[in-house]
Design an enzyme around this catalytic site. Structure first.
Site, PDB file in Angstrom:
ATOM      1  N   LYS A 142      -4.109   6.294  14.641  1.00 55.98           N
ATOM      2  CA  LYS A 142      -4.159   5.576  13.360  1.00 55.98           C
ATOM      3  C   LYS A 142      -5.620   5.560  12.872  1.00 55.98           C
ATOM      4  O   LYS A 142      -6.417   6.378  13.303  1.00 55.98           O
ATOM      5  CB  LYS A 142      -3.576   4.167  13.526  1.00 55.98           C
ATOM      6  CG  LYS A 142      -2.083   4.164  13.819  1.00 55.98           C
ATOM      7  CD  LYS A 142      -1.289   4.686  12.621  1.00 55.98           C
ATOM      8  CE  LYS A 142       0.202   4.730  12.895  1.00 55.98           C
ATOM      9  NZ  LYS A 142       0.953   5.414  11.855  1.00 55.98           N
ATOM     10  N   ARG A 188       2.804   5.940  -3.308  1.00 53.38           N
ATOM     11  CA  ARG A 188       3.936   6.751  -3.775  1.00 53.38           C
ATOM     12  C   ARG A 188       4.085   6.670  -5.288  1.00 53.38           C
ATOM     13  O   ARG A 188       4.494   7.635  -5.929  1.00 53.38           O
ATOM     14  CB  ARG A 188       5.212   6.322  -3.045  1.00 53.38           C
ATOM     15  CG  ARG A 188       5.228   6.829  -1.593  1.00 53.38           C
ATOM     16  CD  ARG A 188       6.188   6.053  -0.733  1.00 53.38           C
ATOM     17  NE  ARG A 188       6.319   6.614   0.611  1.00 53.38           N
ATOM     18  CZ  ARG A 188       5.448   6.443   1.605  1.00 53.38           C
ATOM     19  NH1 ARG A 188       4.342   5.746   1.419  1.00 53.38           N
ATOM     20  NH2 ARG A 188       5.657   6.992   2.788  1.00 53.38           N
ATOM     21  N   LYS A 248       0.821  -1.207   0.000  1.00 51.15           N
ATOM     22  CA  LYS A 248       0.000   0.000   0.000  1.00 51.15           C
ATOM     23  C   LYS A 248       0.859   1.263   0.000  1.00 51.15           C
ATOM     24  O   LYS A 248       0.655   2.163  -0.816  1.00 51.15           O
ATOM     25  CB  LYS A 248      -0.912  -0.042   1.236  1.00 51.15           C
ATOM     26  CG  LYS A 248      -1.851   1.135   1.371  1.00 51.15           C
ATOM     27  CD  LYS A 248      -3.088   0.756   2.126  1.00 51.15           C
ATOM     28  CE  LYS A 248      -2.923   0.839   3.623  1.00 51.15           C
ATOM     29  NZ  LYS A 248      -3.301   2.138   4.190  1.00 51.15           N
ATOM     30  N   SER A 249       1.849   1.312   0.890  1.00 48.71           N
ATOM     31  CA  SER A 249       2.690   2.518   0.981  1.00 48.71           C
ATOM     32  C   SER A 249       3.371   2.805  -0.355  1.00 48.71           C
ATOM     33  O   SER A 249       3.430   3.952  -0.809  1.00 48.71           O
ATOM     34  CB  SER A 249       3.796   2.312   2.027  1.00 48.71           C
ATOM     35  OG  SER A 249       3.260   2.335   3.305  1.00 48.71           O
ATOM     36  N   GLY A 282      -4.596   8.235   5.463  1.00 44.64           N
ATOM     37  CA  GLY A 282      -3.696   9.251   6.005  1.00 44.64           C
ATOM     38  C   GLY A 282      -2.520   9.503   5.071  1.00 44.64           C
ATOM     39  O   GLY A 282      -2.045  10.631   4.945  1.00 44.64           O
ATOM     40  N   ARG A 315      -6.042   2.429  18.147  1.00 46.14           N
ATOM     41  CA  ARG A 315      -5.798   0.973  18.113  1.00 46.14           C
ATOM     42  C   ARG A 315      -5.472   0.393  19.488  1.00 46.14           C
ATOM     43  O   ARG A 315      -5.618  -0.810  19.687  1.00 46.14           O
ATOM     44  CB  ARG A 315      -4.689   0.646  17.102  1.00 46.14           C
ATOM     45  CG  ARG A 315      -5.195   0.822  15.677  1.00 46.14           C
ATOM     46  CD  ARG A 315      -4.182   0.456  14.619  1.00 46.14           C
ATOM     47  NE  ARG A 315      -4.813   0.497  13.304  1.00 46.14           N
ATOM     48  CZ  ARG A 315      -4.162   0.607  12.161  1.00 46.14           C
ATOM     49  NH1 ARG A 315      -2.845   0.694  12.148  1.00 46.14           N
ATOM     50  NH2 ARG A 315      -4.826   0.620  11.018  1.00 46.14           N
ATOM     51  N   ASP A 337       2.220  -0.774  12.222  1.00 46.74           N
ATOM     52  CA  ASP A 337       0.972  -1.203  11.577  1.00 46.74           C
ATOM     53  C   ASP A 337       0.621  -2.656  11.912  1.00 46.74           C
ATOM     54  O   ASP A 337      -0.525  -3.078  11.732  1.00 46.74           O
ATOM     55  CB  ASP A 337       1.073  -1.062  10.049  1.00 46.74           C
ATOM     56  CG  ASP A 337       1.052   0.399   9.616  1.00 46.74           C
ATOM     57  OD1 ASP A 337       0.753   1.271  10.462  1.00 46.74           O
ATOM     58  OD2 ASP A 337       1.333   0.674   8.432  1.00 46.74           O
TER      59      ASP A 337
END
Ligand code: S3P
Length: 432
Positions: A342, A26, A21-22, A91, A346, A315
């Protein structure tokens, strides 16, 4: 949507989880800085990353989705979007775009879903304002919707109090549009995909990681556009970790294919190893990111204290908590206050739901304590948080579980249900 897990089984299975995902975010955002056609293979088609791509389109990018490859061509100059830019639950999307748009001529409004609109944005808005950006929003620019009037930015020297890859990435993008070289320092190296990718595209960044793992980055303004990305996104270690924990708690074997082995992303696997699981890392290639397979074999688990290198496993803490819930003895997580801001709080979500499962657990200001035991089936509230939902689904392999608001899983891991079918008997109910 409710996910009702009935039972699980012991297994030996291969899992090809969804793309990272990260890195996918990008790819969409950094493509806007390149001259030419960016070609991205294995882009994550989850709600969060599709929102990042939609925003790129609204800013003028041409996107051609050929199934296997997504081609992204940036316009000569990013255009003012004619509507608000919707970041959904993400986020990463809102914070990294803040950094980019602060230096682009025009007026932009970034917003998101009810959860994102509660999360703090001051961590990016404040340093951006110091260098001349015009950012505003509710609570003096802390809460979305955020309005950004992009324009000229000054170079900066900024020492962040938090180790955050989203803040670091936003500031690096702003610095690329500034007048002179800038300097950014964070107290502990956060995930470093931005530095790796931008350098790979030809940006000039000097990165220094000190002995105490604090990190300093000097960023030189762009004098020309970057080279386009030609890149295959590796699979996501955070998504794969749910199956690592599934193997660890059921005495099974999970073979997790083509995962990024970036050290800033796989610390949770090291923790699971210390708890007793057997884990092997098989490096297969290294372009921008080391990529390979991870093999996890379940064993008897023992409790652990986790209080360092937190940004490298933040995470995965909800999933780790499930291993802690069935490990022998007490486990403690500390120095993890960031968990409170987050996709949900959490710390609260993990402790509250574990208690409902009959596991002894206690909130700390910056973490929690868990005494391992025998969980029982109950109904848990995911708080609309994908990682809470998937963590408790995995615990359900041992005792059954009902998870409310499970649709959040689609924000990061749309293929979860299909893979979970290999190891669980479950039902999806389209009501809460
Ligand atoms: C992310 C950075 C991390 C992580 C988040 C994704 C990113 O947050 O928790 O899920 O892609 O940059 P921080 O900004 O707090 O490091």
């Amino acid at each position: 949507m409710r996910l009702a897990v009935k039972s699980g089984k012991r297994f030996k299975e291969e899992f090809i989880v969804d793309a990272d995902k990260s890195i996918s975010h990008r790819c969409a955002i950094f493509s806007l800085l390149a001259d030419g056609v960016n070609e991205i293979k294995n882009y994550l088609r989850a709600e969060d990353t599709l929102n990042s791509l939609e925003i790129a389109k609204s800013l003028g990018a041409e996107v051609e989705d050929g199934g296997d490859i997504i081609k992204i061509k940036a316009p000569k100059k990013l255009k003012e979007a004619d509507d608000v830019l919707y970041c959904g639950n993400s986020g990463t999307t809102i914070r990294i775009y803040m950094g980019l748009l602060a230096g682009i001529d025009g007026f932009f409004v970034l917003t998101g879903d009810e959860y994102l609109r509660r999360r703090p944005m001051k961590r990016v808005a404040e340093p951006l304002r110091k260098i001349g950006a015009k950012v505003d929003g509710r609570e003096n620019g802390n809460l979305a919707p955020l309005g950004i009037r992009g324009g000229e930015l000054k170079s900066f020297e900024y020492e962040s109090k938090i180790a955050s890859a989203q803040v670091k990435s936003a500031l690096i993008l702003a610095a690329l549009n500034a007048d002179k070289p800038s300097f950014y320092k964070e107290p502990f190296l956060s995930r470093d995909h931005t530095e790796r990718m931008l350098k790979g595209m030809g940006a000039k960044l000097d990165v220094k990681v000190n002995a105490d793992l604090s990190c300093e980055v000097t960023i030189y303004p762009l004098i020309k556009k970057l080279s386009p990305l030609k890149f295959e996104v590796p699979n996501d270690p955070s998504s794969a970790f749910f199956f690592a924990v599934a193997a660890a708690i059921t005495g099974s074997t999970a073979i997790l294919k083509n995962i990024t082995l970036n050290p800033t992303r796989i610390e949770a696997y090291k923790t699971l190893e210390k708890m007793g699981a057997d884990i092997e890392y098989i490096l297969k290639e290294d372009k921008y990111e080391p990529v390979g397979d991870i093999v996890v074999k379940g064993n008897k688990l023992k409790g652990i204290e986790v209080n360092e290198k937190i940004p490298w496993l933040i995470d995965e803490i909800p999933a780790l908590a499930m291993a802690m819930a069935v490990a022998e003895g007490k486990s403690v997580v500390k120095n993890a206050k960031e968990l409170r801001v987050k996709e949900s709080d959490r710390i609260k979500a993990v402790v509250e739901n574990l208690k409902k499962c009959g596991i002894e657990a206690r909130e700390l200001e910056d973490g929690f304590e868990i005494i391992g035991g025998t969980p029982k089936k109950t109904v848990v509230d995911s708080h609309g948080d994908h990682r809470i939902a998937m963590s408790f689904a995995v615990l359900g392999l041992l005792c059954g579980m009902e998870i409310q608001k499970a649709e959040s899983i689609y924000t990061s891991f749309p293929n979860f249900f299909q893979l979970f079918e290999k190891i669980a008997d479950f039902e999806v109910i389209n009501a809460d």
